[in-house]
Structure formats: structure tokens, C-alpha cells
Design an enzyme around this catalytic site. Sequence first.
Site, PDB file in Angstrom:
ATOM      1  N   ASN A 223       0.857  -1.198   0.000  1.00 24.18           N
ATOM      2  CA  ASN A 223       0.000   0.000   0.000  1.00 24.18           C
ATOM      3  C   ASN A 223       0.887   1.240   0.000  1.00 24.18           C
ATOM      4  OD1 ASN A 223       0.500   0.866   2.834  1.00 24.18           O
ATOM      5  ND2 ASN A 223      -0.390  -1.148   3.252  1.00 24.18           N
ATOM      6  N   ASP A 291      -4.395  -6.062   5.110  1.00 22.13           N
ATOM      7  CA  ASP A 291      -5.445  -6.883   5.709  1.00 22.13           C
ATOM      8  C   ASP A 291      -5.367  -8.325   5.231  1.00 22.13           C
ATOM      9  OD1 ASP A 291      -6.702  -4.896   7.264  1.00 22.13           O
ATOM     10  OD2 ASP A 291      -7.574  -4.035   5.452  1.00 22.13           O
ATOM     11  N   LYS A 301       8.813 -17.670  -9.747  1.00 25.52           N
ATOM     12  CA  LYS A 301       8.096 -16.577 -10.413  1.00 25.52           C
ATOM     13  C   LYS A 301       6.935 -17.144 -11.238  1.00 25.52           C
ATOM     14  CE  LYS A 301       8.728 -12.814 -13.591  1.00 25.52           C
ATOM     15  NZ  LYS A 301       9.514 -12.318 -14.703  1.00 25.52           N
ATOM     16  N   PRO A 318      -3.403 -11.587  10.616  1.00 24.94           N
ATOM     17  CA  PRO A 318      -3.791 -11.349  12.015  1.00 24.94           C
ATOM     18  C   PRO A 318      -3.923  -9.853  12.254  1.00 24.94           C
ATOM     19  CG  PRO A 318      -1.455 -11.942  11.853  1.00 24.94           C
ATOM     20  CD  PRO A 318      -2.056 -12.123  10.485  1.00 24.94           C
ATOM     21  N   ASP A 319      -4.855  -9.442  13.082  1.00 26.72           N
ATOM     22  CA  ASP A 319      -4.966  -8.021  13.448  1.00 26.72           C
ATOM     23  C   ASP A 319      -4.048  -7.789  14.649  1.00 26.72           C
ATOM     24  OD1 ASP A 319      -5.737  -5.508  14.576  1.00 26.72           O
ATOM     25  OD2 ASP A 319      -7.533  -5.594  13.312  1.00 26.72           O
ATOM     26  N   ILE A 320      -2.939  -7.124  14.390  1.00 28.23           N
ATOM     27  CA  ILE A 320      -1.892  -6.984  15.411  1.00 28.23           C
ATOM     28  C   ILE A 320      -2.413  -6.142  16.576  1.00 28.23           C
ATOM     29  CG2 ILE A 320       0.478  -6.213  15.822  1.00 28.23           C
ATOM     30  CD1 ILE A 320       0.876  -6.491  12.735  1.00 28.23           C
ATOM     31  N   LYS A 351     -13.780   1.340  15.038  1.00 27.26           N
ATOM     32  CA  LYS A 351     -12.493   0.645  15.244  1.00 27.26           C
ATOM     33  C   LYS A 351     -12.059   0.698  16.706  1.00 27.26           C
ATOM     34  CE  LYS A 351     -10.902   0.971  10.569  1.00 27.26           C
ATOM     35  NZ  LYS A 351     -10.060   1.569   9.551  1.00 27.26           N
ATOM     36  N   LYS A 355     -11.477  -2.945  18.029  1.00 27.51           N
ATOM     37  CA  LYS A 355     -10.085  -3.348  18.220  1.00 27.51           C
ATOM     38  C   LYS A 355      -9.651  -3.304  19.681  1.00 27.51           C
ATOM     39  CE  LYS A 355      -8.689  -2.319  13.560  1.00 27.51           C
ATOM     40  NZ  LYS A 355      -7.602  -2.965  12.834  1.00 27.51           N
TER      41      LYS A 355
HETATM   42  N1  CTP Z   1      -3.918  -2.970  12.207  1.00 23.21           N
HETATM   43  C1  CTP Z   1      -3.217  -4.014  12.739  1.00 23.21           C
HETATM   44  N2  CTP Z   1      -3.213  -5.234  12.116  1.00 23.21           N
HETATM   45  C2  CTP Z   1      -3.932  -5.415  10.976  1.00 23.21           C
HETATM   46  C3  CTP Z   1      -4.671  -4.350  10.428  1.00 23.21           C
HETATM   47  C4  CTP Z   1      -4.621  -3.128  11.074  1.00 23.21           C
HETATM   48  O1  CTP Z   1      -2.579  -3.855  13.770  1.00 23.21           O
HETATM   49  N3  CTP Z   1      -3.918  -6.605  10.394  1.00 23.21           N
HETATM   50  C5  CTP Z   1      -3.909  -1.691  12.923  1.00 23.21           C
HETATM   51  C6  CTP Z   1      -3.252  -0.553  12.194  1.00 23.21           C
HETATM   52  O2  CTP Z   1      -1.876  -0.445  12.507  1.00 23.21           O
HETATM   53  C7  CTP Z   1      -4.038   0.644  12.700  1.00 23.21           C
HETATM   54  C8  CTP Z   1      -5.410   0.089  12.953  1.00 23.21           C
HETATM   55  O3  CTP Z   1      -5.237  -1.306  13.095  1.00 23.21           O
HETATM   56  O4  CTP Z   1      -3.541   1.098  13.941  1.00 23.21           O
HETATM   57  C9  CTP Z   1      -6.435   0.363  11.913  1.00 23.21           C
HETATM   58  O5  CTP Z   1      -6.022  -0.116  10.694  1.00 23.21           O
HETATM   59  P1  CTP Z   1      -6.962  -0.106   9.412  1.00 23.21           P
HETATM   60  O6  CTP Z   1      -6.231  -0.768   8.311  1.00 23.21           O
HETATM   61  O7  CTP Z   1      -7.493   1.264   9.208  1.00 23.21           O
HETATM   62  O8  CTP Z   1      -8.137  -1.003   9.962  1.00 23.21           O
HETATM   63  P2  CTP Z   1      -8.785  -2.278   9.387  1.00 23.21           P
HETATM   64  O9  CTP Z   1      -9.019  -3.192  10.533  1.00 23.21           O
HETATM   65  O10 CTP Z   1      -7.968  -2.786   8.274  1.00 23.21           O
HETATM   66  O11 CTP Z   1     -10.184  -1.731   8.903  1.00 23.21           O
HETATM   67  P3  CTP Z   1     -10.760  -1.478   7.434  1.00 23.21           P
HETATM   68  O12 CTP Z   1     -10.035  -2.360   6.494  1.00 23.21           O
HETATM   69  O13 CTP Z   1     -12.195  -1.788   7.607  1.00 23.21           O
HETATM   70  O14 CTP Z   1     -10.542  -0.002   7.185  1.00 23.21           O
END
Ligand code: CTP
Length: 415
Positions: A223, A291, A301, A318-320, A351, A355
Site C-alpha cells: 500500500n 489486511d 516466479k 492477524p490483526d496486530i 475501530k 479493536k
Molecule cells: N492494524 C493491525 N493489524 C492489521 C490491520 C490493522 O494492527 N492486520 C492496525 C493498524 O496499525 C491501525 C489500525 O489497526 O492502527 C487500523 O487499521 P486499518 O487498516 O485502518 O483497519 P482495518 O481493521 O484494516 O479496517 P478497514 O479495512 O475496515 O478499514
Amino acid sequence: MAAARILLIVGGGIAAYKACELVRLIRRAGAEVTCVLTDAGAQFVTPMSLAALSGQPVHTSLWNPQDEAEIGHIQLSRAADLVVVCPATADLLAKMTAGIADDLATTLLLATDKPVLAVPAMNVRMWSHAATRRNIAWLRESGVSVMEPDHGPMACGEFGPGRLPDPEAIWRAVEARLAGIPAIGLAGQPGSDERRTPLSGKHVLVTAGPTHERIDPVRYLANRSSGKQGFAIAAAAADAGARVTLVAGPVALPTPPGVERVDVESAAEMAQAVAAALPADAAVMVAAVADWRIADPADEKIKKQGGAPPALALAENPDILASLAAGPQRPRLLVGFAAETHDVLAHAQRKLAVKGADWIIANDVSGDVMGGDANAVHLVSGAGVESWERASKQAVAARLVDRIAAALAAEPADG
Ligand code: CTP
């Protein structure tokens, strides 16, 4: 206010000559420096050069009756405000990790009760070896500040990370580390007792930048995150006296002075590095974590084979932030970021709840924020929404760090 006193341990490596320049910079700033030279270090620089530059006797052996009678190695390890190991060889780092004390330098390192800053320099393969990675992770976990080496051509002809940073950069890290110690100062500069170091004694964990999710050996999903806001927050927290661990995705930004940087590529690696950096008093998760990752990245390749383009199956990362919030080592203050292109506040509020963060810093990235130098953010918390005027990413970082310091100071001691 006493002048800062530094104990400089010079290990054995071709970069040892740069320690001479560091001694000069330390003295120019009005600090005192006493040098300890290992046997290996003495193969590269002489005790005479270090003695002349430091204006102090140089200590080389554990078995020197005169030294032992006059100072004693325990005393030498405690008389300093800060112990700097430069260059810190793979061997020295391993001995520090294992608690081996088989010469003067390693005995001092085991006996000291003072903060330690290690400045590694070694061959690129030694730097990336699993043993060195493990030792550095352990040292950081134990409170030792470990600088990241520079990338570039090495004396041995190879290329990569492992070069000793420039003496000026090392000096800035030393200065930042000293700033966190009360009641010492440097000539011509405000002493740290006058400087604002409200995060002194605190560990702040910051994630920054994008993540790269591998498709095959040459392609990845990514990104547009530049890492600038996260790096500015890490720099501001270090300036405020915190020990800072910065877990950085792939970005081309220099490491802020005094910050311990851990470079990662993917979300999975970022999650691991965050877990390894705990415990922390505050965590600021600025990284734009992907994500999704490719469910089954190719080992080779992917070739065009005519017909339809390949379908890339994705798996959720994983959502850290959420895992940190729910985990047993949740930092006292957990700050998330939300980069949104629409309905900024509504998404941020969702969020915050989903979160489990204490604050969400929400910004509108529909314009030129990503990669730009300014940011207009909202601090969303259980107490409501504060909208901050558009400012440079450094100014946003400084304001946020002030708020973090105030929040940590307000926490009950057993919080
Ligand atoms: N974050 C994280 N791990 C992930 C995705 C996000 O720790 N896998 C953290 C980011 O560092 C940030 C917060 O979560 O502090 C929000 O990230 P964002 O990408 O905006 O949230 P998403 O959960 O991806 O929500 P969406 O895709 O619906 O915008």
C-alpha cells in the site's frame, strides 16, 4: 549538574577506528569518556590512540593489579552514566546475551547497573544469522539499546546491513540515551534535568510503514504508506526520553536517533516483532498493515501461460492491534490509527470499540496525506473526539507524544 560520563567498550572489528572519532565527538560535547579495549579491539586501534583522545587511561585487562587496586572493575562499570559498546561484535553480543564474563569488557557488562547502548558492526551474514538475531532480540527485551547498523559495501567485499553507522549518528544516539538519564548534562546544552523528558523510564512501541505480502519471489501486494508519521512519532517519543522500539515495514527512511528499529516485511513478521518487543508502557500502531496476504505464495516466479490471468487467493492477516489489546501483555496505553477515505469519524469510533484500543488517531487519506508531510487528525477516545488542526507530521507526533506522556503519568502506579 554533573558532566555525562561514558564508559566506551571498543570491540574487535575493522570499524573500531570509528570509535576514535566517537571519543572525539563525546569530548567535544563536554562529556567524559573512559575507554575499555578488548584484546580483539587492540588488533585494530591502540590503547595509546584512545588514551590520547579521551585524556584518560585505557583499560584492557581484568588482571591488572594496579587498575584493580585503584578502581576495581565493578567500580569502573558503575562510575559511568552510560555504557556504550562500539563496535559491538557478534561475539560481544553473544557473550552479553549468555552472561559470559571472561575478560574485562564482558565482566564490566555483566556487572554494570547502568544503561547500555550497543552499536553492532559485523559481516552481513553474521548480522543476519539466527543466533545474532536471537541475541539482539533478547538484549532489546532486557533493556539494552541496540542501534541498527548501516547498509552498504563492507570491508570484506560483501554488501548489506552490518556497517557501523557514522560516528555522528552514533553520537546522536548516545545523546538521546543520555537525555533519558536525570541530572546529567552536556556542556553548552540544557541538561536533562532542564530538558523535558516526560517519557523517561518508559518503553514505547511504534509500528510504521506498509507491509509487503509476497505473491512470488519477485512480486508483492503493498500500500502507499510512507512510514513518515510513524517515524516522526518514534523520534518524538525518543526525544521525550522513552526507550523506543520501532517496528518498520519496508520504507526508505533513516532511523531516528536513539530509536531501536526492527525491520520487517510482512504482516506476519510485524506481528512477531511486536510480540517480541513486549512489554511496553504504550504502543502506537501507525503501520498500514495489509489486511490480506496471498494464501499460498509461489516459490517460483509465476509465468504468463496464455489464457486467463492467475487468480490470487487471499487469506486474512492477524490483526496486530486487536491481538495486542486482547493479549496478556496489553500495554497500559494502546493507540491505533485509522486511515480512511470517507466517514472518517464513524469508522474510527467503530475501530476503537472493535479493536479494543484506548485511542484511535483518525485521518482522512483521500487527499495528499499518504507520502505527504502534513496531516490533519482526530483523536477519538471513550471521552469523545478532538480534532487537531492540519500540521506537519512532526508537529502531530510531538502533540501526540505529549498526550501519551500525560496519560501514562495519570495512570495509577499499579495500573
Ligand atoms: N492494524 C493491525 N493489524 C492489521 C490491520 C490493522 O494492527 N492486520 C492496525 C493498524 O496499525 C491501525 C489500525 O489497526 O492502527 C487500523 O487499521 P486499518 O487498516 O485502518 O483497519 P482495518 O481493521 O484494516 O479496517 P478497514 O479495512 O475496515 O478499514
